[in-house]
Write a protein that holds these residues in place. Structure first.
Motif, mmCIF file in Angstrom:
data_model
loop_
_atom_site.group_PDB
_atom_site.id
_atom_site.type_symbol
_atom_site.label_atom_id
_atom_site.label_comp_id
_atom_site.label_asym_id
_atom_site.label_seq_id
_atom_site.Cartn_x
_atom_site.Cartn_y
_atom_site.Cartn_z
ATOM 1 N N ARG A 1 0.836 -1.208 0.000
ATOM 2 C CA ARG A 1 0.000 0.000 0.000
ATOM 3 C C ARG A 1 0.869 1.256 0.000
ATOM 4 N N ALA A 2 1.934 1.239 0.780
ATOM 5 C CA ALA A 2 2.835 2.386 0.812
ATOM 6 C C ALA A 2 3.433 2.643 -0.562
ATOM 7 N N VAL A 3 3.834 1.575 -1.241
ATOM 8 C CA VAL A 3 4.437 1.712 -2.572
ATOM 9 C C VAL A 3 3.411 2.246 -3.579
ATOM 10 N N ALA A 4 2.162 1.822 -3.471
ATOM 11 C CA ALA A 4 1.121 2.300 -4.381
ATOM 12 C C ALA A 4 0.917 3.810 -4.231
ATOM 13 N N VAL A 5 0.896 4.293 -2.982
ATOM 14 C CA VAL A 5 0.724 5.728 -2.752
ATOM 15 C C VAL A 5 1.994 6.473 -3.146
ATOM 16 N N GLN A 6 3.148 5.863 -2.891
ATOM 17 C CA GLN A 6 4.425 6.459 -3.299
ATOM 18 C C GLN A 6 4.439 6.723 -4.802
ATOM 19 N N GLU A 7 4.024 5.732 -5.571
ATOM 20 C CA GLU A 7 3.995 5.870 -7.017
ATOM 21 C C GLU A 7 3.023 6.969 -7.447
ATOM 22 N N ALA A 8 1.924 7.105 -6.714
ATOM 23 C CA ALA A 8 0.894 8.084 -7.062
ATOM 24 C C ALA A 8 1.310 9.509 -6.742
ATOM 25 N N ALA A 9 2.332 9.680 -5.912
ATOM 26 C CA ALA A 9 2.723 11.020 -5.454
ATOM 27 C C ALA A 9 4.154 11.387 -5.846
ATOM 28 N N PHE A 10 4.698 10.710 -6.835
ATOM 29 C CA PHE A 10 6.085 10.936 -7.249
ATOM 30 C C PHE A 10 6.119 11.990 -8.354
ATOM 31 N N THR A 11 6.676 13.166 -8.074
ATOM 32 C CA THR A 11 6.742 14.250 -9.051
ATOM 33 C C THR A 11 8.184 14.733 -9.191
ATOM 34 N N GLY A 12 8.379 15.708 -10.057
ATOM 35 C CA GLY A 12 9.708 16.257 -10.255
ATOM 36 C C GLY A 12 10.206 17.089 -9.104
ATOM 37 N N TYR A 13 9.302 17.488 -8.197
ATOM 38 C CA TYR A 13 9.723 18.299 -7.048
ATOM 39 C C TYR A 13 9.489 17.604 -5.705
#
Length: 348
Positions: free
Chosen positions: A174-186
């Motif tokens: 679950r942590a990885v799923a949210v991590q992927e959803a919130a990964f941006t250039g900044y």
């Protein structure tokens, strides 16, 4: 310790649609991160006029003035509408009102949605961490709640300044799923399985930031603030280890990272609140000066102090903040008492 986004395996769950419940500065900023990462984001705002402004004018002038919000971010004041079909639900309300809000939303939550907590605090009375409150109210294992921690001053991140955070969850998928959803250039998210340490770091730093603000208000400089940060981190770590946290968590973003940002920046409500108290203002005057909101640390110093007493952990700075905020003690006098405590070896 945390695992980097580049090293994390591809998530078996994919978060495409996210609901953010709460339209304050951090909730709006986190919604912006998710939208900038390409997610379909719906916010719930308590006031219809705020929801209208976010959706149609792409701003939240009351909490993030000067920030243009993405076009794929919309808002509504209807919780049922906001929650429909969400793969993840972000709870972005203050820690002491989380329970009452979640009780109203509980029956509207989509089945098996990922619950994400932005709240940093320990609940008054029950002395529960936020993931424990969410687990209890929502009827889900607390180990399934993703906790967001780290140095997260909303205005800087909303401006696109480089920053990082920690997404902690006992269920790493679950942590990885949210991590992927919130990964941006900044914004660079890391994962961690130490929920206890991540939550306590986020809660306790608000209290220590109050003390740093008071020190600044009394006219003290960098040495005093550095001392309070370091010893504040030590007492946070003692409580965390007692409750089963990994001590190394406090050396990372959820510990020293969040502590330094919150204790040193004028953007921190807790530090600003403490500085005004140090200059001689009352709690009520300081509250008016920061927009009518009580800093989280004012409430948290009571609940964290009670939790420390229950666990038999010595937290002198937290206790000092309790005496100032809830017993009306003079900050200068309490500071002198801290310095006059019995001498001892330095221990973390």
């Amino acid at each position: 310790m945390a695992e980097s986004a580049a090293q994390s395996p591809a998530p078996s769950r994919v978060v495409r649609s996210v609901t953010v419940l709460g339209a304050g500065s951090w909730g709006t900023t986190f919604a912006k991160i998710l939208a900038d990462a390409g997610r379909d984001v719906t916010m719930w705002a308590r006031r219809p006029e705020v929801a209208h402004e976010i959706t149609h004018e792409h701003v939240n002038s009351g909490y993030l003035p000067g920030i243009t919000l993405p076009g794929n971010l919309r808002a509504t004041s209807d919780a049922a509408e906001a929650l429909e079909g969400a793969d993840a639900v972000v709870l972005a309300v203050p820690s002491q009102s989380l329970r009452s809000n979640l009780e109203r939303w509980r029956d509207l939550l989509p089945a098996d949605t990922i619950l994400v907590s932005l709240a940093k605090g320990v609940e008054l009375g029950t002395l529960k961490r936020m993931s424990e409150v969410i687990g209890e109210v929502a009827g889900v294992p607390e180990t399934s709640v993703v906790v967001v921690a780290g140095p997260n001053l909303a205005k800087e991140i909303a401006q696109g300044q480089p920053a990082a955070g920690v997404f902690a969850c006992g269920d790493h998928e679950r942590a990885v799923a949210v991590q992927e959803a919130a990964f941006t250039g900044y914004f660079r998210p890391y994962t961690n399985t130490d929920v206890v340490g991540s939550e306590l770091g986020g809660a306790c730093k608000n209290v220590i930031a109050l003390s740093c603000g008071m020190a600044a208000g009394l006219g003290f400089g960098a040495n005093t603030v550095a001392t309070l940060i370091t010893r504040g981190l030590a007492e946070t770590g003692r409580l965390g280890v007692k409750l089963g946290a990994d001590p190394m968590t406090f050396a990372g973003l959820a510990g020293v990272g969040d502590m330094v940002a919150t204790c040193a920046s004028p953007l921190s409500r807790n530090r600003t609140f403490g500085e005004r108290i140090g200059k001689g203002e009352t709690i009520e005057q300081a509250q008016q000066a920061v927009g009518g909101q009580v800093a989280e640390g004012v409430m948290s110093c009571r609940s964290i102090r009670d939790l420390a007493h229950r666990c038999g952990v010595d937290m002198p700075i937290t206790d000092a903040m309790y005496r100032v905020c809830h017993e009306g003690r003079d900050p200068a006098t309490v500071g002198a008492e801290l310095l006059g405590r019995q001498q001892k070896p330095e221990r973390m």
